[in-house]
Design an enzyme around this catalytic site. Sequence first.
Site, PDB file in Angstrom:
ATOM      1  N   ASN A  94       0.860  -1.051  -0.033  1.00 28.51           N
ATOM      2  CA  ASN A  94      -0.012   0.020   0.052  1.00 28.51           C
ATOM      3  C   ASN A  94       0.897   1.317  -0.058  1.00 28.51           C
ATOM      4  OD1 ASN A  94      -2.626  -1.242  -0.133  1.00 28.51           O
ATOM      5  ND2 ASN A  94      -2.422  -1.507   2.168  1.00 28.51           N
ATOM      6  N   HIS A 128       3.007   2.386   2.119  1.00 27.44           N
ATOM      7  CA  HIS A 128       3.459   3.223   3.408  1.00 27.44           C
ATOM      8  C   HIS A 128       4.251   2.208   4.256  1.00 27.44           C
ATOM      9  CE1 HIS A 128      -0.698   1.595   5.113  1.00 27.44           C
ATOM     10  NE2 HIS A 128       0.153   0.923   5.501  1.00 27.44           N
ATOM     11  N   CYS A 136       4.385   7.762   7.474  1.00 26.64           N
ATOM     12  CA  CYS A 136       5.329   8.669   7.137  1.00 26.64           C
ATOM     13  C   CYS A 136       6.032   8.248   5.620  1.00 26.64           C
ATOM     14  CB  CYS A 136       6.722   8.524   7.731  1.00 26.64           C
ATOM     15  SG  CYS A 136       7.577   6.936   8.122  1.00 26.64           S
TER      16      CYS A 136
END
Length: 458
Positions: free
Chosen positions: A354, A356, A391
């Site tokens: 995904n 991330h 992040c």
Amino acid sequence: MKEMRDRDSHFAAFCCSGFGFSSHHFRDHWFEHFLLLFKFIMVATAATSAFYPVPSSSPDSGAKSTKVRGGSGNLGGIKSKSVSSACLQVKTNAQAPTQVNGSSVKPVGGVRAGDDLPSSHPRTFINQLPDWSMLLAAITTIFLAAEKQWMMLDWKPRRPDMLMNPFDLGRIVQDGLVFTQNFSIRSYEIGADRTASIETLMNHLQETALNHVKTAGLLGDGFGSTPEMCKKNLIWVVTKMQIMVDRYPTWGDTVQVDTWVSASGKNGMRRDWLVYDCKTGDTLTRASSVWVMMNKETRKLSKIPEEVRSEIEPHFTDSSPVINDDRRLSKLDGDTADYVQRGLTPKWSDLDVNQHVNNVKYIGWILESAPPPILESHELSSITLEYRRECARDSVLQSLTAVTGTDVGTLATAGDVACNHLLRFENGAEIVRGRTEWRPKIGTNVRFLGTISADHGI
């Protein structure tokens, strides 16, 4: 025909029992048994050749008589007499029809009594053996009957604890609401303490969660997303994770992980885990987590659409969380932190499908600022993480740790120790808040390797 098939089945079972293995054993090692049967045939052939020696012959010599175990038999085709009852009778009088359409022809398929074998066809070992059709028919009967027995076998385990493959993708149990899977602790999953690391346990939890969705038939193209979630560009993100470890497994241990899902508020899902020692049955780890949906494109949180709710709610259980710790996590900053580690950056390998950072990676970053005396003298007994934002791959992070209730200089000899943690961007925006609890290691000689300053890692 039915009686013949039943007779063949009993004959195959008799042959299997004669070789010393059951039908289930034959099923699991059929290729080995085929080789055993082939070797048996070869040995029988060699033994037969000892009783039917090949005579030496030359192109100029005629057929010669050969004695066959106490009975006189001329294998050159001249005469044939009955041999002892322990041997097969040699058939040498086969002849072709003497007339075809009224014309006389010379016999082709056999040798009449009184004739010698032509010198152009020297006698070989195969010419002197009995008719092989009986042996081939017997072998064919064995394999046909064995095939029937194979198809009629009950493939289910005889006992609940007899798993065909204890390390497969797992299975759904308890009325389709609980997923269970086994894991073997590998050598590369243990740390300096010769036990599985907290990251290993987290990976097992994550793996069972995804396999649960897959086995239930709800896995779409995303990382744990259902088909309806994929249509709406929705993904699951974890907001809170709690883990309590009673005992860490060691190299070679086998653990069983059970997991299930429940509702959490109106737009959340709670997933719980229990980890057992397969040998003793003891509970090793308890874990509970809360998940919400996020739009993959906008990266914003989303409510659960009704189409998605209709997919997942049939799999929800009505159960309490295995960990019910609602203590608020303390806010931490540079002034209240005892240890700070700067310059942490994600790598490409830290991202999941995904795009991330995988939530397991955050644990490693948080422990980067844990005091070395604690790591040497204590083991992690519990961890609580609150994920506030994700992040990106080009982010630069800081890891902060503050020890609570214990003097920093006495960590090596302290009892239970607790720490507060914070993972943040360089500009101060919070990514993950955390709390860890540590207990002294049992039976370990701890060496304190010097004083660690509060500015360690800067």
